[in-house]
Design a protein around this motif. Structure first.
Motif, mmCIF file in Angstrom:
data_model
loop_
_atom_site.group_PDB
_atom_site.id
_atom_site.type_symbol
_atom_site.label_atom_id
_atom_site.label_comp_id
_atom_site.label_asym_id
_atom_site.label_seq_id
_atom_site.Cartn_x
_atom_site.Cartn_y
_atom_site.Cartn_z
ATOM 1 N N ARG A 2 0.899 -1.157 0.000
ATOM 2 C CA ARG A 2 0.000 0.000 0.000
ATOM 3 C C ARG A 2 0.934 1.202 0.000
ATOM 4 O O ARG A 2 1.589 1.484 0.988
ATOM 5 C CB ARG A 2 -0.904 -0.018 1.232
ATOM 6 N N LEU A 3 1.011 1.884 -1.116
ATOM 7 C CA LEU A 3 2.056 2.885 -1.339
ATOM 8 C C LEU A 3 1.607 4.295 -0.986
ATOM 9 O O LEU A 3 0.571 4.768 -1.458
ATOM 10 C CB LEU A 3 2.498 2.822 -2.804
ATOM 11 N N ASN A 4 2.434 4.977 -0.152
ATOM 12 C CA ASN A 4 2.178 6.373 0.186
ATOM 13 C C ASN A 4 2.423 7.257 -1.032
ATOM 14 O O ASN A 4 3.468 7.147 -1.682
ATOM 15 C CB ASN A 4 3.101 6.833 1.315
ATOM 16 N N VAL A 5 1.483 8.129 -1.322
ATOM 17 C CA VAL A 5 1.626 9.130 -2.375
ATOM 18 C C VAL A 5 1.886 10.455 -1.660
ATOM 19 O O VAL A 5 1.131 10.835 -0.774
ATOM 20 C CB VAL A 5 0.351 9.226 -3.240
ATOM 21 N N CYS A 50 6.341 12.290 -15.399
ATOM 22 C CA CYS A 50 7.730 12.739 -15.408
ATOM 23 C C CYS A 50 8.391 12.204 -14.155
ATOM 24 O O CYS A 50 7.723 11.667 -13.274
ATOM 25 C CB CYS A 50 7.819 14.278 -15.483
ATOM 26 N N GLN A 51 9.718 12.327 -14.077
ATOM 27 C CA GLN A 51 10.476 11.847 -12.925
ATOM 28 C C GLN A 51 11.449 12.927 -12.488
ATOM 29 O O GLN A 51 11.913 13.735 -13.306
ATOM 30 C CB GLN A 51 11.234 10.570 -13.278
ATOM 31 N N THR A 52 11.766 12.910 -11.183
ATOM 32 C CA THR A 52 12.650 13.929 -10.626
ATOM 33 C C THR A 52 13.450 13.353 -9.460
ATOM 34 O O THR A 52 12.986 12.420 -8.799
ATOM 35 C CB THR A 52 11.817 15.153 -10.179
ATOM 36 N N PRO A 53 14.645 13.869 -9.210
ATOM 37 C CA PRO A 53 15.401 13.394 -8.054
ATOM 38 C C PRO A 53 14.801 13.923 -6.750
ATOM 39 O O PRO A 53 14.209 15.005 -6.722
ATOM 40 C CB PRO A 53 16.809 13.945 -8.283
ATOM 41 N N ASP A 93 8.570 9.383 -9.033
ATOM 42 C CA ASP A 93 7.668 9.397 -10.181
ATOM 43 C C ASP A 93 6.492 10.330 -9.917
ATOM 44 O O ASP A 93 5.820 10.201 -8.884
ATOM 45 C CB ASP A 93 7.121 7.988 -10.442
ATOM 46 N N ASN A 94 6.237 11.238 -10.847
ATOM 47 C CA ASN A 94 5.062 12.105 -10.772
ATOM 48 C C ASN A 94 3.902 11.343 -11.396
ATOM 49 O O ASN A 94 3.923 11.044 -12.593
ATOM 50 C CB ASN A 94 5.325 13.420 -11.510
ATOM 51 N N ILE A 95 2.902 10.986 -10.573
ATOM 52 C CA ILE A 95 1.790 10.163 -11.054
ATOM 53 C C ILE A 95 0.505 10.968 -11.252
ATOM 54 O O ILE A 95 -0.466 10.443 -11.782
ATOM 55 C CB ILE A 95 1.535 8.961 -10.120
ATOM 56 N N ASP A 96 0.513 12.204 -10.825
ATOM 57 C CA ASP A 96 -0.617 13.109 -11.016
ATOM 58 C C ASP A 96 -0.151 14.488 -10.577
ATOM 59 O O ASP A 96 0.945 14.626 -10.028
ATOM 60 C CB ASP A 96 -1.824 12.653 -10.185
ATOM 61 N N ASN A 97 -0.967 15.488 -10.780
ATOM 62 C CA ASN A 97 -0.586 16.847 -10.421
ATOM 63 C C ASN A 97 -0.311 16.931 -8.918
ATOM 64 O O ASN A 97 -1.210 16.698 -8.100
ATOM 65 C CB ASN A 97 -1.711 17.820 -10.813
ATOM 66 N N VAL A 153 5.509 9.294 -6.043
ATOM 67 C CA VAL A 153 5.836 8.042 -5.354
ATOM 68 C C VAL A 153 7.285 7.697 -5.655
ATOM 69 O O VAL A 153 7.818 8.045 -6.703
ATOM 70 C CB VAL A 153 4.917 6.870 -5.779
ATOM 71 N N SER A 154 7.919 7.001 -4.722
ATOM 72 C CA SER A 154 9.292 6.556 -4.946
ATOM 73 C C SER A 154 9.316 5.516 -6.059
ATOM 74 O O SER A 154 8.520 4.571 -6.066
ATOM 75 C CB SER A 154 9.869 5.946 -3.675
ATOM 76 N N ASP A 155 10.249 5.702 -6.989
ATOM 77 C CA ASP A 155 10.393 4.775 -8.118
ATOM 78 C C ASP A 155 10.777 3.373 -7.655
ATOM 79 O O ASP A 155 10.567 2.411 -8.379
ATOM 80 C CB ASP A 155 11.439 5.322 -9.093
#
Length: 96
Positions: free
Chosen positions: A25-28, A52-55, A70-74, A78-80
């Motif tokens: 169950r992943l924290n966003v 998109c992805q960012t450090p 990982d950017n999954i929505d505006n 979540v951690s890749d």
């Protein structure tokens, strides 16, 4: 140097969803790190798009250790290391 460009419609029609690690169950979070607020929790078996992805904060998860988020929505990250992308590196453009 050759520069390739994709049609504007390619970004919207080729959206791919990636599986979150089994049994998780992943924290966003509201930003790319563990110090950001949790905005929601993904259910087990969830699949997510990666826009998109960012450090950010380095995290160890089922798929290794990484600082890629990982950017999954505006405003949702979540951690890749919890998303099965098939790569240890960037698979989407950097968030800008």
């Amino acid at each position: 140097m050759t520069v390739l460009s994709l049609p504007a419609s390619a970004a919207s029609t080729d959206l791919r969803y990636y599986s979150v690690a089994p049994g998780v169950r992943l924290n966003v979070r509201s930003g790319p790190g563990t110090s950001y607020n949790i905005v929601r929790v993904l259910a087990e078996g969830a699949k997510v798009p990666i826009f998109c992805q960012t450090p950010g904060t380095t995290v160890t998860g089922p798929y290794g250790t990484s600082n890629i988020w990982d950017n999954i929505d505006n405003g949702e990250y979540v951690s890749d290391t919890y998303v099965q992308t098939g790569s240890d590196g960037y698979i989407a453009p950097r968030c800008g």
